[in-house]
Enzyme design. Structure first.
Site, PDB file in Angstrom:
ATOM      1  CG  ASN A   1      -1.669   1.380   1.304  1.00 45.97           C
ATOM      2  OD1 ASN A   1      -1.557   2.012   0.589  1.00 45.97           O
ATOM      3  ND2 ASN A   1      -2.399   1.377   2.377  1.00 45.97           N
TER       4      ASN A   1
ATOM      5  CE  LYS B   1       0.109   3.153   4.767  1.00 44.05           C
ATOM      6  NZ  LYS B   1       0.096   3.071   6.287  1.00 44.05           N
TER       7      LYS B   1
ATOM      8  CG  HIS C   1      -5.521   2.259   5.351  1.00 41.34           C
ATOM      9  ND1 HIS C   1      -5.080   3.093   6.142  1.00 41.34           N
ATOM     10  CD2 HIS C   1      -4.549   1.038   5.204  1.00 41.34           C
ATOM     11  CE1 HIS C   1      -3.905   2.712   6.407  1.00 41.34           C
ATOM     12  NE2 HIS C   1      -3.606   1.557   5.968  1.00 41.34           N
TER      13      HIS C   1
ATOM     14  CD  GLU D   1      -2.533   5.382   6.883  1.00 36.90           C
ATOM     15  OE1 GLU D   1      -2.725   5.403   5.557  1.00 36.90           O
ATOM     16  OE2 GLU D   1      -1.584   4.922   7.403  1.00 36.90           O
TER      17      GLU D   1
ATOM     18  CD  GLU E   1      -3.280  -2.263   7.327  1.00 32.15           C
ATOM     19  OE1 GLU E   1      -2.192  -2.609   6.743  1.00 32.15           O
ATOM     20  OE2 GLU E   1      -3.594  -1.357   6.943  1.00 32.15           O
TER      21      GLU E   1
ATOM     22  N   GLY F   1       3.106   2.186  10.508  1.00 34.47           N
ATOM     23  CA  GLY F   1       3.828   3.183  10.528  1.00 34.47           C
ATOM     24  C   GLY F   1       4.663   3.459  11.843  1.00 34.47           C
TER      25      GLY F   1
ATOM     26  CB  SER G   1       5.573  -2.014  11.959  1.00 38.47           C
ATOM     27  OG  SER G   1       5.088  -0.930  12.329  1.00 38.47           O
TER      28      SER G   1
HETATM   29  P1  13P Z   1       3.301   0.398   7.426  1.00 41.49           P
HETATM   30  O1  13P Z   1       3.756  -1.105   6.861  1.00 41.49           O
HETATM   31  O2  13P Z   1       4.288   1.347   6.946  1.00 41.49           O
HETATM   32  O3  13P Z   1       3.526   0.228   9.001  1.00 41.49           O
HETATM   33  O4  13P Z   1       1.930   0.253   6.736  1.00 41.49           O
HETATM   34  C1  13P Z   1       0.718  -0.460   7.294  1.00 41.49           C
HETATM   35  C2  13P Z   1      -0.509  -0.214   6.413  1.00 41.49           C
HETATM   36  O5  13P Z   1      -1.007   0.660   6.759  1.00 41.49           O
HETATM   37  C3  13P Z   1      -0.605  -0.822   5.134  1.00 41.49           C
HETATM   38  O6  13P Z   1      -2.008  -0.466   4.790  1.00 41.49           O
END
Ligand code: 13P
Length: 251
Positions: free
Chosen positions: A9, A11, A96, A98, A168, A174, A213
């Site tokens: 992903n 982002k 997601h 976010e 997640e 992150g 992560s």
């Molecule tokens: P990270 O792998 O950067 O922690 O992000 C995970 C994520 O949100 C994937 O959709």
């Protein structure tokens, strides 16, 4: 036997030119993944979807990060399913964290999007997960259970077969703070149990991913969990070397 899935992903990262460069460099990886029966994909921004679709291997899954549930209309700033279809995109990440946090993406809205996608024979990757506060209060299963039941409400068994779920935990996204493999397995098994209540035997066919992560060094441990079928990876999917490392470590 369920296939393994590695989905990056991206982002809000990469210009279209950078996305194209990655797509070209990923061709060999897509070939390797196919030989090992692994599903491999990336989710670029809308503006890079075409560049990736046109330059990556046809075996590479190219997913959008969001979509609107209506086919067209007065929805300024939105993108519809037919617009993605026109580019040959048939996978979309939905819900997601976010988007849930910054864009008021509710379970109900996710449900509308998932049903619309399934109506177009597309694959929704439905993200669920608890916040740090919910985790610390022991509410993980309550929250995730509701997200699954409300987000996947009124799907037929045939439709349920075509979805992917990604667990997640928000506190691990992150942050470099991984959920342990025990937590990942426990929650992914819980998700499969909820899916079993809803869709019976079909639950055994649904791919469930872990995300948060994930890196080349820890991906193997997650994928060795019984109910974790793959990974949804943010930061570590951005550089081709690291993406290759993720794939190599699950072959
Ligand atoms: P990270 O792998 O950067 O922690 O992000 C995970 C994520 O949100 C994937 O959709």
């Amino acid at each position: 036997m369920r296939k393994k899935l590695l989905l990056g992903n991206w982002k809000m990262n990469k210009l279209a030119a950078e996305a194209k460069e990655f797509a070209l460099a990923s061709k060999e990886l897509a070939k390797k993944a196919k030989e090992h029966n692994i599903l491999l994909g990336v989710a670029p921004t809308y503006l890079s979807l075409q560049a990736v679709k046109e330059n990556a291997s046809k075996d590479m899954i190219v997913a959008a990060q969001n979509v609107h549930f209506m086919d067209h209309g007065a929805y300024t700033g939105e993108v519809s399913i037919p617009m993605l279809e026109e580019l040959g995109i048939d996978w979309v990440i939905i819900g997601h964290s976010e988007r849930r946090t910054y864009d008021n993406e509710t379970n109900e809205k996710c449900n509308l999007k998932i049903k619309a996608l399934l109506g177009h024979n597309m694959v929704p990757v439905y993200c669920v997960g608890e916040t740090l506060e919910q985790f610390e209060k022991g509410l993980t299963k309550k929250v995730v259970g509701e997200q699954i039941k409300e987000g996947l409400k009124d799907l037929s068994k045939d439709e349920a077969k075509r979805i992917v779920v990604a667990y997640e935990p928000v506190w691990s996204i992150g942050t470099g703070k991984n959920a342990s493999t025990e937590i990942a397995q426990d929650v992914c098994k819980f998700i499969r149990d909820v899916l079993k209540d809803m869709f019976n035997e079909v639950s055994e066919e649904i791919l469930i991913l872990y995300g948060g992560s994930v890196k080349p060094e820890n991906i193997k441990a997650y994928l060795s969990c019984n109910d974790v079928d793959g990974a949804l990876v943010g930061g570590a999917s951005l550089k081709i070397e690291s993406y290759e490392g993720l794939l190599n470590n699950i072959l």
